[in-house]
Enzyme design. Structure first.
Site, PDB file in Angstrom:
ATOM      1  CD  GLU A   1     -29.081 106.753  23.549  1.00 50.59           C
ATOM      2  OE1 GLU A   1     -28.836 105.479  23.723  1.00 50.59           O
ATOM      3  OE2 GLU A   1     -28.645 107.581  24.540  1.00 50.59           O
TER       4      GLU A   1
ATOM      5  CG  HIS B   1     -45.774  91.632  13.006  1.00 53.60           C
ATOM      6  ND1 HIS B   1     -46.174  90.667  12.165  1.00 53.60           N
ATOM      7  CD2 HIS B   1     -45.212  92.556  12.399  1.00 53.60           C
ATOM      8  CE1 HIS B   1     -46.314  91.151  11.009  1.00 53.60           C
ATOM      9  NE2 HIS B   1     -45.282  92.259  11.001  1.00 53.60           N
TER      10      HIS B   1
END
Ligand code: M6R
Length: 606
Positions: free
Chosen positions: A481, A504
């Site tokens: 948010e 990653h």
């Protein structure tokens, strides 16, 4: 998304200008007005005379239109206006509404999208078109199919349209009337002595008596009179239509922006939400035990900030042992539907008008799920579409960036999670405790002196090209948010990442010029996130840490030590910092936080 205002009565031009001004938060790419008048104006790039109708339009905010309209003596009893959020064609004068038919006898303003407009356009003379919009097609069709009766012509044209619309139409074939049609885009009409009015937004209409027009209905407005027709043009007794109780409009007062005012109102808004559901009996009336005790699964759907509130809601239900999924409305609608038993589908929408959320709701209803709307706006479309409805009671939210409505959506989820626990285990104590805790958090936000640190952090980041926000679990939800808030009003690229996922791939983007906000509030996983923070620091990324815990890594760039509270309430508490940082950053960059570029408050198109 786009706003329509039409008025019949004295000073109609002034009333329409005031009306579209109130609607400006819905779109502000361009604006225009069509006036019924027998006195043609001097034509220029902004002004075009039809036959008994003149349109005046301008690019940008309504103040640009105001300058040219209010400079002229414009007397008319009939006017329709529009403020636009561009969907078809650039936000320029030609594409602004109202659109005139080629013969100049029809003018139309439109909210929504005509999906088959290209196909329809092919059946019309291409020489007639001045704009790239879907709406102008309707204006030309009204001219082409006119059969001597205005209302039946409008009906016939509407039957050829696919998509969504709310139309206000004036025509010199039938003066002193405004014609209204609706399909899947909200529109309300009102009247009083000597005037009548049409508006696309329930909270922006001014009128003594206000009525909602349903899908497929038509309305004809005259001075002091209103007639409504069903889809076969059979007149409906307006006394049988649902009358609407209007929420009062909000004034900016001493604040510079609505966003600032709305952030300031968060504690009082949360208190109002909590007060409404402080007694479990209130929820028992809305969501009766008999119908809800068998609920085993919950599905939460929304868009943007409302979706983010749902993600927090999901974790809260999971804490109570209830299986819960969340989905983005526009994605959910078009993926294969998996049959679900004993499932409650919850739809979160501040405005209650978001097309994708309502579309997803209708789909779930069709598939036999119980549907519950969580919304802020009384009488909004979602309240009629859902089986059950809970209001957030945040008060009107005008700023495009949602702030207090988000906090109140969270408050509703905190309460609902304990309500379902109560339905399952009869644990009233936990419900009452939740109410008390939420009141405490509201108080804590109120007295938390964070303006200085937020403005300092805004100073620090406002020139950044790219920012990341990381966290795990509920902290990731804070990041999601927070990052939406920052990017929508500062226009700085900002991405939220689960802290553990950074390595990653995305960590390759971190260098000494990258700010990374890190949220670490959950005891169980704090060491893991601190580990991820070290990985960022090792790549010279500048960490801005929000945490109640002592931080072992002294190399962070900034540290905001937040008070220790129960962990589940951090999304409600910490977002307040990020709302303020976003607001200050927008100001430093010279952006208007209430009207960020390319956005609109309610998104009524897909
Ligand atoms: O009215 P809704 O809550 O359905 O609106 C959903 C989103 O469009 C909205 O939350 C949007 O993401 C806000 N501008 C974010 O601040």
């Amino acid at each position: 998304m786009c706003g329509i205002y039409g008025y019949i009565g004295e000073k109609s031009v002034c009333e329409v200008m005031k009306g579209i001004k109130r609607l400006e938060y819905r779109g502000y790419d361009s604006a225009g007005i069509a006036i019924q008048t027998d006195l043609p104006f001097a034509e220029d790039g902004n002004t075009r005379n039809g036959d008994g109708i003149t349109t005046i339009k301008n690019k940008g905010e309504i103040s640009n239109l105001e300058k040219i309209v209010l400079n002229r003596v414009v007397k008319s009893n009939v006017a329709i206006g529009h403020t636009r959020w561009a969907t078809h064609g650039q936000p320029n004068i030609k594409n602004s509404h109202p659109h005139l038919s080629h013969d100049g006898k029809w003018a139309i303003v439109h909210n929504g999208i005509i999906e088959n407009y290209l196909e329809l356009k092919e059946q019309l003379s291409s020489d007639f078109f001045v704009s790239e919009t879907d709406t102008e097609v309707v204006a030309q069709m009204l001219e082409k199919y006119y059969n001597g009766d205005v209302l039946s012509t409008i009906k016939m044209v509407c039957e050829k349209l696919k998509g969504s619309y709310a139309f206000a139409i004036i025509t010199s074939h039938c003066k002193n009337k405004i014609f209204v049609a609706r399909q899947n885009s909200p529109v309300v009409v009102g009247y009083g002595k000597n005037y009548s009015v049409v508006c696309s937004d329930i909270n922006s209409i001014k009128g003594d008596r206000i009525l909602m027009i349903e899908n497929g209905q038509f309305a004809v407005l005259e001075k002091g009179k209103l007639s409504v027709y069903d889809n076969c043009l059979k007149e409906i007794d307006i006394n049988e239509l649902g009358e609407i109780e209007k929420a009062g409009g909000e004034k900016l007062g001493d604040y510079s922006h609505y966003m600032q005012k709305e952030i300031e109102e968060i504690p009082i808004a949360i208190k109002r939400t909590v007060k409404a559901y402080a007694n479990v009996e209130t929820l028992e009336k809305i969501l009766p035990k008999k119908r809800f005790e068998k609920i085993k699964n919950i599905l939460i759907i929304g868009c943007g900030t409302a979706y983010h509130a749902g993600l927090v809601g999901q974790r809260l239900f999971e804490e109570e042992g209830i299986f819960c999924e969340s989905a983005i409305a526009s994605e959910f609608r078009y993926k294969p539907f998996t049959e679900r038993k004993n499932t409650l589908a919850i739809f979160v929408s501040q405005s209650g008008e978001t097309a994708d959320t309502i579309g997803a709701l209708k789909l779930c209803k069709q598939k036999g799920l119980k549907t519950l709307a969580i919304t802020n706006v009384k009488n909004s479309s979602i309240t009629f579409a859902a089986d059950y409805c809970i209001y957030t009671n945040a008060g009107s939210e005008i700023g495009v960036a949602s702030t207090k409505a988000y906090n109140c959506q969270l408050a509703v989820f905190y309460i609902l999670s304990k309500y379902f626990n109560y339905l399952k285990h009869g644990d009233l104590k936990a419900y009452d405790e939740e109410i008390k805790n939420l009141r405490r958090i509201a108080k804590l936000i109120k007295y938390n002196d964070n303006k200085h640190i937020c403005s300092k952090l805004a100073q620090k980041i406002h020139k950044a090209r790219s920012i990341y926000m990381i966290g795990r679990g509920l902290d990731y939800n804070i990041a999601q948010e927070a990052s939406l808030k920052l990017k929508e009003i500062s226009y700085i690229h900002c991405e939220a990442y689960p802290a553990g996922e950074l390595k990653h791939g995305t960590i390759s983007l971190i260098d000494k010029n990258t700010f990374v906000f890190a949220f670490v509030t959950q005891e169980k996983i704090k060491d893991k996130t601190f580990g991820n923070i070290n990985e960022v620091v090792a790549r010279e990324g500048k960490i801005i840490l929000f945490s109640p815990f002592d931080n072992a890594n002294k190399k962070v760039c900034e540290e905001v030590k937040v008070p220790k509270i129960k962990e589940r309430y951090y999304p409600l508490f910490i977002i307040n910092y990020l709302q303020l940082i976003s607001y200050y950053t927008a100001l430093l960059l010279g952006n208007n936080p209430d009207k960020p570029r390319s956005l609109a408050k309610s998104v009524t198109v897909e």
